[in-house]
Design a protein around this motif. Structure first.
Motif, PDB file in Angstrom:
ATOM      1  N   GLN A 256       4.958  -9.979   7.674  1.00 25.17           N
ATOM      2  CA  GLN A 256       4.761  -8.602   7.237  1.00 25.17           C
ATOM      3  C   GLN A 256       4.512  -8.605   5.734  1.00 25.17           C
ATOM      4  OE1 GLN A 256       8.412  -6.666   8.493  1.00 25.17           O
ATOM      5  NE2 GLN A 256       7.272  -5.599  10.082  1.00 25.17           N
ATOM      6  N   LEU A 257       3.605  -7.755   5.316  1.00 33.34           N
ATOM      7  CA  LEU A 257       3.293  -7.625   3.902  1.00 33.34           C
ATOM      8  C   LEU A 257       3.789  -6.275   3.409  1.00 33.34           C
ATOM      9  CD1 LEU A 257      -0.346  -8.991   3.940  1.00 33.34           C
ATOM     10  CD2 LEU A 257       1.771 -10.244   3.624  1.00 33.34           C
ATOM     11  N   ALA A 258       4.167  -6.230   2.154  1.00 29.28           N
ATOM     12  CA  ALA A 258       4.647  -4.990   1.552  1.00 29.28           C
ATOM     13  C   ALA A 258       3.788  -4.657   0.346  1.00 29.28           C
ATOM     14  CB  ALA A 258       6.105  -5.139   1.131  1.00 29.28           C
ATOM     15  N   VAL A 259       3.312  -3.410   0.305  1.00 25.99           N
ATOM     16  CA  VAL A 259       2.664  -2.903  -0.901  1.00 25.99           C
ATOM     17  C   VAL A 259       3.807  -2.377  -1.759  1.00 25.99           C
ATOM     18  CG1 VAL A 259       1.037  -1.244  -1.862  1.00 25.99           C
ATOM     19  CG2 VAL A 259       0.540  -2.354   0.333  1.00 25.99           C
ATOM     20  N   ILE A 260       3.848  -2.850  -2.994  1.00 28.56           N
ATOM     21  CA  ILE A 260       4.989  -2.566  -3.862  1.00 28.56           C
ATOM     22  C   ILE A 260       4.579  -1.841  -5.133  1.00 28.56           C
ATOM     23  CG2 ILE A 260       6.442  -4.444  -2.996  1.00 28.56           C
ATOM     24  CD1 ILE A 260       5.499  -6.120  -5.466  1.00 28.56           C
TER      25      ILE A 260
ATOM     26  N   ALA B  65       2.825 -14.813  -5.739  1.00 33.48           N
ATOM     27  CA  ALA B  65       3.509 -13.582  -5.339  1.00 33.48           C
ATOM     28  C   ALA B  65       4.644 -13.260  -6.306  1.00 33.48           C
ATOM     29  CB  ALA B  65       4.033 -13.712  -3.913  1.00 33.48           C
ATOM     30  N   ALA B  66       5.307 -14.291  -6.815  1.00 28.17           N
ATOM     31  CA  ALA B  66       6.377 -14.070  -7.797  1.00 28.17           C
ATOM     32  C   ALA B  66       5.811 -13.417  -9.058  1.00 28.17           C
ATOM     33  CB  ALA B  66       7.073 -15.380  -8.130  1.00 28.17           C
ATOM     34  N   ASP B  67       4.605 -13.833  -9.461  1.00 26.52           N
ATOM     35  CA  ASP B  67       3.953 -13.223 -10.624  1.00 26.52           C
ATOM     36  C   ASP B  67       3.592 -11.766 -10.352  1.00 26.52           C
ATOM     37  OD1 ASP B  67       4.123 -15.630 -12.036  1.00 26.52           O
ATOM     38  OD2 ASP B  67       2.103 -16.263 -11.464  1.00 26.52           O
ATOM     39  N   VAL B  68       3.130 -11.481  -9.143  1.00 25.40           N
ATOM     40  CA  VAL B  68       2.797 -10.096  -8.771  1.00 25.40           C
ATOM     41  C   VAL B  68       4.055  -9.237  -8.845  1.00 25.40           C
ATOM     42  CG1 VAL B  68       2.059  -8.579  -6.874  1.00 25.40           C
ATOM     43  CG2 VAL B  68       0.782 -10.684  -7.360  1.00 25.40           C
ATOM     44  N   LYS B  69       5.128  -9.729  -8.269  1.00 23.50           N
ATOM     45  CA  LYS B  69       6.386  -8.967  -8.267  1.00 23.50           C
ATOM     46  C   LYS B  69       6.875  -8.727  -9.693  1.00 23.50           C
ATOM     47  CE  LYS B  69      10.052 -10.917  -6.494  1.00 23.50           C
ATOM     48  NZ  LYS B  69      11.102 -11.402  -5.590  1.00 23.50           N
ATOM     49  N   LYS B  70       6.801  -9.744 -10.531  1.00 24.87           N
ATOM     50  CA  LYS B  70       7.233  -9.624 -11.931  1.00 24.87           C
ATOM     51  C   LYS B  70       6.368  -8.604 -12.678  1.00 24.87           C
ATOM     52  CE  LYS B  70       8.190 -12.686 -15.864  1.00 24.87           C
ATOM     53  NZ  LYS B  70       8.112 -14.066 -16.332  1.00 24.87           N
TER      54      LYS B  70
ATOM     55  N   ILE C 267       0.667  -1.591  -8.951  1.00 26.60           N
ATOM     56  CA  ILE C 267       0.752  -1.659  -7.493  1.00 26.60           C
ATOM     57  C   ILE C 267       0.287  -3.054  -7.105  1.00 26.60           C
ATOM     58  CG2 ILE C 267      -0.085  -0.756  -5.289  1.00 26.60           C
ATOM     59  CD1 ILE C 267      -0.672   1.886  -6.692  1.00 26.60           C
ATOM     60  N   GLY C 268       1.039  -3.697  -6.234  1.00 27.96           N
ATOM     61  CA  GLY C 268       0.671  -5.020  -5.758  1.00 27.96           C
ATOM     62  C   GLY C 268       1.081  -5.172  -4.307  1.00 27.96           C
ATOM     63  N   TYR C 269       0.933  -6.369  -3.800  1.00 25.40           N
ATOM     64  CA  TYR C 269       1.377  -6.653  -2.429  1.00 25.40           C
ATOM     65  C   TYR C 269       1.919  -8.073  -2.395  1.00 25.40           C
ATOM     66  CZ  TYR C 269      -3.110  -9.014  -2.310  1.00 25.40           C
ATOM     67  OH  TYR C 269      -4.158  -9.840  -2.613  1.00 25.40           O
ATOM     68  N   ILE C 270       2.950  -8.250  -1.599  1.00 31.84           N
ATOM     69  CA  ILE C 270       3.594  -9.548  -1.404  1.00 31.84           C
ATOM     70  C   ILE C 270       4.122  -9.586   0.028  1.00 31.84           C
ATOM     71  CG2 ILE C 270       4.221  -9.891  -3.834  1.00 31.84           C
ATOM     72  CD1 ILE C 270       7.051  -8.887  -3.168  1.00 31.84           C
ATOM     73  N   GLU C 271       4.603 -10.740   0.446  1.00 32.13           N
ATOM     74  CA  GLU C 271       5.262 -10.801   1.746  1.00 32.13           C
ATOM     75  C   GLU C 271       6.534  -9.966   1.670  1.00 32.13           C
ATOM     76  OE1 GLU C 271       5.679 -14.485   3.844  1.00 32.13           O
ATOM     77  OE2 GLU C 271       3.926 -15.326   2.823  1.00 32.13           O
ATOM     78  N   LYS C 272       6.785  -9.217   2.735  1.00 28.47           N
ATOM     79  CA  LYS C 272       7.952  -8.325   2.757  1.00 28.47           C
ATOM     80  C   LYS C 272       9.248  -9.096   2.519  1.00 28.47           C
ATOM     81  CE  LYS C 272      10.205  -4.718   5.381  1.00 28.47           C
ATOM     82  NZ  LYS C 272      10.472  -4.202   6.713  1.00 28.47           N
ATOM     83  N   SER C 273       9.311 -10.318   2.996  1.00 30.33           N
ATOM     84  CA  SER C 273      10.522 -11.130   2.828  1.00 30.33           C
ATOM     85  C   SER C 273      10.831 -11.432   1.364  1.00 30.33           C
ATOM     86  CB  SER C 273      10.400 -12.433   3.611  1.00 30.33           C
ATOM     87  OG  SER C 273       9.304 -13.192   3.132  1.00 30.33           O
ATOM     88  N   ALA C 274       9.853 -11.277   0.466  1.00 32.87           N
ATOM     89  CA  ALA C 274      10.057 -11.560  -0.958  1.00 32.87           C
ATOM     90  C   ALA C 274      10.472 -10.323  -1.757  1.00 32.87           C
ATOM     91  CB  ALA C 274       8.781 -12.148  -1.555  1.00 32.87           C
ATOM     92  N   VAL C 275      10.542  -9.173  -1.101  1.00 26.84           N
ATOM     93  CA  VAL C 275      10.909  -7.933  -1.791  1.00 26.84           C
ATOM     94  C   VAL C 275      12.380  -7.982  -2.198  1.00 26.84           C
ATOM     95  CG1 VAL C 275      11.251  -5.437  -1.473  1.00 26.84           C
ATOM     96  CG2 VAL C 275       9.158  -6.537  -0.637  1.00 26.84           C
ATOM     97  N   ASP C 276      12.654  -7.490  -3.404  1.00 30.35           N
ATOM     98  CA  ASP C 276      14.035  -7.353  -3.864  1.00 30.35           C
ATOM     99  C   ASP C 276      14.161  -6.044  -4.630  1.00 30.35           C
ATOM    100  OD1 ASP C 276      13.050  -7.778  -6.460  1.00 30.35           O
ATOM    101  OD2 ASP C 276      13.570  -9.902  -6.447  1.00 30.35           O
ATOM    102  N   ALA C 277      15.272  -5.823  -5.284  1.00 34.84           N
ATOM    103  CA  ALA C 277      15.550  -4.555  -5.950  1.00 34.84           C
ATOM    104  C   ALA C 277      14.688  -4.304  -7.190  1.00 34.84           C
ATOM    105  CB  ALA C 277      17.030  -4.474  -6.318  1.00 34.84           C
TER     106      ALA C 277
END
Length: 143
Positions: free
Chosen positions: A25-29, A110-115, A124-134
């Protein structure tokens, strides 16, 4: 020595692992401070294909993308927009050449996208849902 039964079992396990990766699953964040609370797949596709440069509600969007070689990127565009990597590249080439839009900022992992999203309220980005955190907020899950 490996017998045929052991080899078949190992192949079955490897195939199951591959299928689970391809079905992630992917998450748009977005940034947790973003006023955006939800996106439809159509809205996400519009943003990431350059058809819109603002989020619903009118705010600017600073998009973060993964590299062309990323399996997650291929899965995102396939599931969210129904496009192949070649179609995405062609669409952005046309938009960039005509001066109508600037492609999303490409980040290596994906870590760079989240950061990037965690540090930028308009991102706005997207990563695997399992990588989502607070550090980020999910506005769409792409399955």
């Amino acid at each position: 020595m490996m017998n045929k039964r052991n080899l078949n079992a190992m192949l079955a396990v490897a195939l199951m692992m591959l299928s689970s990766v391809s079905q992630a699953q992917l998450a748009v964040i977005v940034n947790p401070k973003s006023s955006l609370s939800t996106l439809t797949p159509e809205q996400a596709a519009g943003l990431f294909l350059g058809k819109s440069s603002t989020v619903p509600g009118g705010g600017p969007a600073s998009l973060a993308d993964l590299p062309d070689s990323s399996a997650v990127r291929e899965q995102f565009y396939s599931k969210a927009a129904g496009k192949t990597p070649a179609q995405v590249k062609a669409a952005w080439s046309r938009l960039t050449f005509s001066g109508k839009a600037t492609p999303p900022k490409e980040l290596a992992t994906a870590a760079d996208v989240k950061k990037y999203v965690a540090a930028n309220v308009e991102a706005i980005g997207y990563i695997e849902k399992s990588a989502v955190d607070a550090t980020v907020k999910v506005v769409l899950v792409v399955e």
